[in-house]
Design an enzyme around this catalytic site. Structure first.
Site, PDB file in Angstrom:
ATOM      1  N   GLU A  59       6.543   9.878 -31.894  1.00  0.00           N
ATOM      2  CA  GLU A  59       5.884  10.657 -32.933  1.00  0.00           C
ATOM      3  C   GLU A  59       6.163  12.139 -32.753  1.00  0.00           C
ATOM      4  O   GLU A  59       6.341  12.628 -31.644  1.00  0.00           O
ATOM      5  CB  GLU A  59       4.381  10.397 -32.894  1.00  0.00           C
ATOM      6  CG  GLU A  59       4.063   8.971 -33.337  1.00  0.00           C
ATOM      7  CD  GLU A  59       2.587   8.623 -33.296  1.00  0.00           C
ATOM      8  OE1 GLU A  59       2.159   7.860 -34.156  1.00  0.00           O
ATOM      9  OE2 GLU A  59       1.870   9.099 -32.404  1.00  0.00           O
ATOM     10  N   CYS A  95      -2.270   9.991 -16.966  1.00  0.00           N
ATOM     11  CA  CYS A  95      -3.464  10.825 -17.095  1.00  0.00           C
ATOM     12  C   CYS A  95      -4.539  10.013 -17.815  1.00  0.00           C
ATOM     13  O   CYS A  95      -4.277   9.425 -18.864  1.00  0.00           O
ATOM     14  CB  CYS A  95      -3.141  12.105 -17.839  1.00  0.00           C
ATOM     15  SG  CYS A  95      -1.806  13.012 -17.030  1.00  0.00           S
ATOM     16  N   ASN A 122      -9.798  15.017 -27.479  1.00  0.00           N
ATOM     17  CA  ASN A 122      -9.603  14.218 -28.686  1.00  0.00           C
ATOM     18  C   ASN A 122      -9.748  12.749 -28.336  1.00  0.00           C
ATOM     19  O   ASN A 122      -9.047  12.247 -27.462  1.00  0.00           O
ATOM     20  CB  ASN A 122      -8.216  14.497 -29.281  1.00  0.00           C
ATOM     21  CG  ASN A 122      -8.102  15.939 -29.744  1.00  0.00           C
ATOM     22  OD1 ASN A 122      -8.952  16.422 -30.482  1.00  0.00           O
ATOM     23  ND2 ASN A 122      -7.088  16.647 -29.277  1.00  0.00           N
TER      24      ASN A 122
END
Ligand code: SAH
Ligand code: SF4
Length: 396
Positions: free
Chosen positions: A120, A144, A330
């Protein structure tokens, strides 16, 4: 803060590294070649050595200044020579599978590359600039615990062509190639490039470097090195090369102020801990106030967002020309963390600011299309980790 469980996440996850399939047609892609590689390729295809330099210049301009994809359109080359080029080469960029546009104007491209894999890229328009966030790998071998990309099992390095190709695809979609004969338009839609999409750019150094050289070349896309930012989780041995061989700006995914917490959030910290990373940054060539290092710091509720963290942070980076970019976490499906409350983020920012550092809070962009930082992951890749796997690796 709750008692931190022992760090159990491995530094790299159990990944499937997939070999790159070479194109079957045998045509070599010219996109992403350095000038020297392009020259060699042209000579191998029958270009007389004496003409090679001139041909490189002409073809380079067609591809990267005018955005041409078809040799037939290269009108300053003889017809026979155009035919020769078409016999040996192609000018190919990743295929756009889907393009989503967020309510805030952010555009996310799902791109298909050789082997059927997907990556992406995200275009973020702002008032004074347009930033394209590009990927350097399919997935990421690092793990992570707050990052969606890190939960993707399939990993392969992108080629230089696939990295440059992301910039070209965005310019196609935005209609940014110049129109012959039209007055020169200095407005830049893609004015900045950040290597902050999928993957760890410093684990694919050579391809990232070659791709950025193409993007910075003054006779083509011509982005200044100051408009390119490479973000790394802290691959210490490659950091100095970033300055020496690319010369772009550097962002560090810092995210924690003690090794104990950073081990959990950014497991590569077990290999190169905070002190080692900061030493490498203190030595980073060219460090000056006009070229500060950006420290990225994701705000995770109750994990790394206390006043004590903010104070430790400014102490740790003392002496390094820096700015601190606070990124509200997010969320993504199955994520084991929550975003810090807004007041907490502001209080944290305030401490950092009062210590003399710019501390912008990054506005999440394109959340409705899962385009915000750390949300990228090709949803169609089959191999996924389960919620339980993610939680256990995060030490939860
Ligand atoms: N692999 C590189 C570049 C890609 S990530 C790196 O880690 O630096 C770009 C930035 O987004 C990094 O700072 C990363 O830590 C951050 N990020 C990852 N997941 C996130 C999430 N869910 N919310 C907010 N930021 C996130
Ligand atoms: Fe990889 Fe960066 Fe995500 Fe970590 S934050 S898993 S290094 S893409």
């Amino acid at each position: 803060m709750p008692e931190a469980p022992a760090a159990v996440a491995p530094i790299t996850q159990d990944v499937l590294t997939i070999p790159r399939k070479l194109p079957e047609g045998g045509l070599r892609n010219l996109v992403g070649l350095t000038r020297d590689q392009l020259r060699d390729a042209l000579i191998a295809a029958g270009t007389p050595e004496k003409q090679a330099k001139m041909r490189v210049g002409q073809i380079w301009q067609w591809i990267y200044h005018w955005g041409v994809r078809d040799f037939a359109a290269m009108t300053n080359l003889a017809k026979d020579y155009r035919a020769l080029l078409a016999e040996h080469f192609e000018i190919s960029v990743p295929e756009v599978v889907t393009r989503q546009v967020s309510a805030d104007g952010t555009r996310k491209y799902l791109l298909r590359i050789a082997g059927g894999h997907e990556v992406e890229a995200v275009y973020i328009p702002e008032e004074t600039r347009g930033t394209l966030c590009i990927s350097s790998q399919v997935g990421c071998t690092l793990n992570c615990s707050f990052c969606h990309t890190g939960t993707q099992k399939l990993v392969r390095n992108l080629t230089a062509a696939e990295i440059v190709g992301q910039v070209m695809v965005a310019r196609d979609d935005l209609g940014e190639w110049p129109v012959p004969g039209a007055p020169k338009d200095e407005t830049r839609l893609v004015s900045n490039v950040v290597l902050m999409g999928m993957g760890e750019p410093l684990y694919n150094f050579d391809n990232v470097r070659d791709a950025m050289k193409v993007v910075m070349d003054g006779e083509g896309i011509s982005l200044s090195r100051r408009r390119i930012t490479l973000s790394t989780s802290g691959i210490v041995p490659e950091i100095a090369r970033t300055a020496e061989e690319i010369g772009c700006l550097l962002a560090i995914s810092f995210h924690a102020t003690t090794d104990e917490v950073r081990d959990r959030l950014v497991p590569v910290n077990k290999k190169w801990n905070i002190a080692t990373l900061l030493d490498a940054l203190r030595d980073y060539p060219r460090l000056s106030n006009s070229e500060r290092i950006t420290f990225e710091y994701v705000m995770l509720k109750g994990v790394n967002d206390s006043d004590a963290d903010a104070k430790r942070l400014v102490k740790l980076i003392a002496g390094i020309p820096a700015k601190i970019n606070l990124i509200p976490f997010n969320e993504w499906p199955g994520a084991p963390y929550e975003r810090s409350d807004w007041e907490r983020i502001e209080a944290f920012a305030d401490i950092v600011y009062k210590a003399g550092y710019a501390s912008p809070i990054r506005t999440p962009r394109g959340e409705d299309i899962m385009a915000a930082c750390g949300q990228l992951k090709s949803a169609t890749e089959r191999a996924r980790k389960s919620r339980a796997e993610i939680a256990s690796e995060a030490g939860l």
